[in-house]
Design a protein around this motif. Structure first.
Motif, short mmCIF file in Angstrom:
data_model
loop_
_atom_site.label_atom_id
_atom_site.label_comp_id
_atom_site.label_asym_id
_atom_site.label_seq_id
_atom_site.Cartn_x
_atom_site.Cartn_y
_atom_site.Cartn_z
N THR A 1 0.84 -1.19 0.00
CA THR A 1 0.00 0.00 0.00
C THR A 1 0.88 1.24 0.00
O THR A 1 2.11 1.16 0.17
N ARG A 2 0.26 2.40 -0.13
CA ARG A 2 1.01 3.66 -0.10
C ARG A 2 1.69 3.86 1.25
O ARG A 2 2.72 4.52 1.33
N GLU A 3 1.10 3.31 2.30
CA GLU A 3 1.67 3.48 3.63
C GLU A 3 2.81 2.52 3.91
O GLU A 3 3.55 2.70 4.89
N THR A 4 2.96 1.49 3.08
CA THR A 4 3.94 0.45 3.38
C THR A 4 5.04 0.31 2.35
O THR A 4 5.99 -0.46 2.56
N MET B 1 7.27 3.94 7.47
CA MET B 1 6.77 3.00 6.47
C MET B 1 7.20 1.57 6.78
O MET B 1 6.45 0.62 6.57
N ASN C 1 4.92 0.34 9.40
CA ASN C 1 3.63 0.04 8.79
C ASN C 1 3.66 -1.27 8.01
O ASN C 1 2.69 -2.06 8.03
N ARG D 1 1.30 -4.48 8.74
CA ARG D 1 0.38 -5.03 7.73
C ARG D 1 0.62 -6.52 7.52
O ARG D 1 -0.33 -7.30 7.42
N HIS E 1 -5.63 -0.36 -0.11
CA HIS E 1 -6.29 0.45 0.91
C HIS E 1 -7.65 -0.14 1.24
O HIS E 1 -8.37 -0.61 0.37
#
Length: 446
Positions: free
Chosen positions: A360-363, A396, A399, A403, A443
């Motif tokens: 994802t964008r966060e990871t 990140m 994160n 995840r 997401h």
């Protein structure tokens, strides 16, 4: 769906078919072993596997006859395997040819399973039959029809594979000896495949691409659960380094489609400037070419070739890095990406196929697919940005690890599969959809 027939006084009994399942190997056999064992911690299972895995099962402490049955299908499998080696024209190449050989030999394996377990299935001794491996959607299961006639729900999957070669990579396809991949779509016409999909009670798909290949009339039976997962006990180290220069690693076979040569080309200015160090973990036919590139550009101090390492050594090397730099253009599942995330590394990948469904964008960072030159330039731009401003990698990485632990442990995956069992047994009305609340970037949308 079938009515709930399971007596309340005993646990669920599941016959797990895992032709490829081995705790001592990697890739598909490790997936088969890990998922079967995780399910077995929740319900009563009996694993049916191929005879080549027998000794590894025994070394792992399983009892033959009680915990597993090893089926000897070598009369068909061995000569076809020898033919497959010729068709592959090189170790680690010609994957599509290997799947063709498996598709020819596998029905005999299930024929032997029915001969051994058919009477028990007709008597209702098992509540569910689940084919975990083979993962390939090109390999059909004659058992699906027989189980349907016996009134036993048949679950197949996770099915995964067959990701198309992206445009502009025909040279890499030829270097991989993937001649048969041009004809792969023909498998959809095989009557055995249609019969399996028709008679299966549930079809677990390991990727959105595989789901897209299931005919519309069977889509209601598909459940999307990504193929790979991790064992937190095996991935217990943490990437905590903040040292400079920025350090990144590549983990995998050194073959064209995984792109280690593209990685070196994209990172070259940073390596020459002392702003990046690369650890290449793995081996393969590109090793001489990669070493020549490093030597000819005089960047030996900035690149370390580790070759193959055992699991603990991989963790030791990988956790010195902050990034997994992995420009693979044809990855079905992306297990190495999950493993890196579990260690707290931030993935830098191509936005295509399996890895793109995990990050994802966060990871992590997903670089748009394009031509070879475009991928090199886009990787170079992102590596340059991170070498100059690495601060976001700390959060990140945390994160990424969170995840992996929340969605992608084998225990979590076993729970997701057990929900499928409940559905096919009529114990729940709603079809499980553990990942359908996530958009294509990973997401949550629900």
């Amino acid at each position: 769906m079938t009515p709930d027939r399971r007596p309340t006084q005993r646990p669920l009994r599941v016959l797990i078919i895992a032709e490829a399942a081995n705790p001592e190997w990697v890739s598909v056999p490790l997936v088969g072993w890990s998922l079967a064992r995780a399910i077995g911690r929740r319900v009563d299972i009996h694993i049916v596997t191929q005879i080549r895995n027998r000794d590894a099962f025994l070394r792992a402490g399983l009892v033959e006859g009680r915990d597993f049955t090893a089926v000897d299908s070598e009369a068909i499998a061995r000569p076809l395997w020898s033919l497959g080696k010729l068709l592959r024209m090189g170790e680690g190449k010609g994957w599509t040819a290997l799947q063709l050989i498996n598709a020819l030999s596998y029905p005999y394996f299930e024929r032997l399973i029915w001969k051994r377990f058919g009477p028990l299935l007709r008597l209702g001794f098992y509540d569910v039959v689940h084919r975990v491996t083979p993962l390939s959607p090109t390999i059909s299961s004659p058992l699906a029809r027989k189980c349907a006639r016996a009134g036993i729900p048949f679950v197949v999957g996770p099915l995964n594979g067959g990701v198309p070669w992206p445009k502009g990579f025909d040279a890499e396809r030829r270097r991989e000896r993937e001649w048969l991949s041009y004809l792969r779509a023909a498998y959809k016409l095989l009557p055995g495949r249609r019969a399996m999909l028709r008679h299966a009670s549930a079809i677990i798909v390991g990727s959105r691409h595989t789901r897209s290949e299931i005919p519309a009339r069977f889509q209601a039976k598909t459940i999307y659960i990504p193929e790979n997962a991790i064992d937190p006990a095996r991935f217990n180290a943490r990437a905590t380094t903040t040292a400079t220069p920025l350090r990144a690693c590549f983990i995998g076979r050194l073959v064209p489609y995984k792109g280690p040569d593209m990685l070196l080309q994209s990172a070259l200015p940073l390596l020459q400037a002392g702003k990046l160090h690369l650890d290449l973990i793995g081996d393969g036919p590109l090793m001489p070419e990669l070493k020549f590139f490093v030597q000819s550009h005089e960047i030996e101090d900035a690149v370390t070739f580790h070759g193959w390492l055992d699991h603990q050594q991989v963790q030791d090397v990988a956790t010195r890095s902050r990034l997994l730099a992995f420009p693979s253009v044809r990855e079905f599942g992306g297990g190495v990406v999950l493993e890196a995330m579990a260690l707290g590394l931030v993935p830098l990948i191509v936005d295509y196929a399996g890895p793109a469904e995990l990050v994802t964008r966060e990871t992590g960072f997903k670089i748009p697919i394009g031509s070879r030159d475009e991928i090199v330039q886009r990787f170079r731009a992102k590596l340059t940005e991170l070498a100059d401003a690495p601060a976001p990698l700390t959060v990140m990485g945390e994160n990424a690890r969170a995840r992996a632990e929340e969605y992608f442990t084998w225990d979590r995956k076993a729970g997701q599969v057990l929900a499928v069992y409940d559905w096919v047994l009529g114990k729940r009305d709603d079809k499980p959809a553990p990942f359908d609340g996530h958009d294509n970037t990973g997401h949550h949308t629900g």
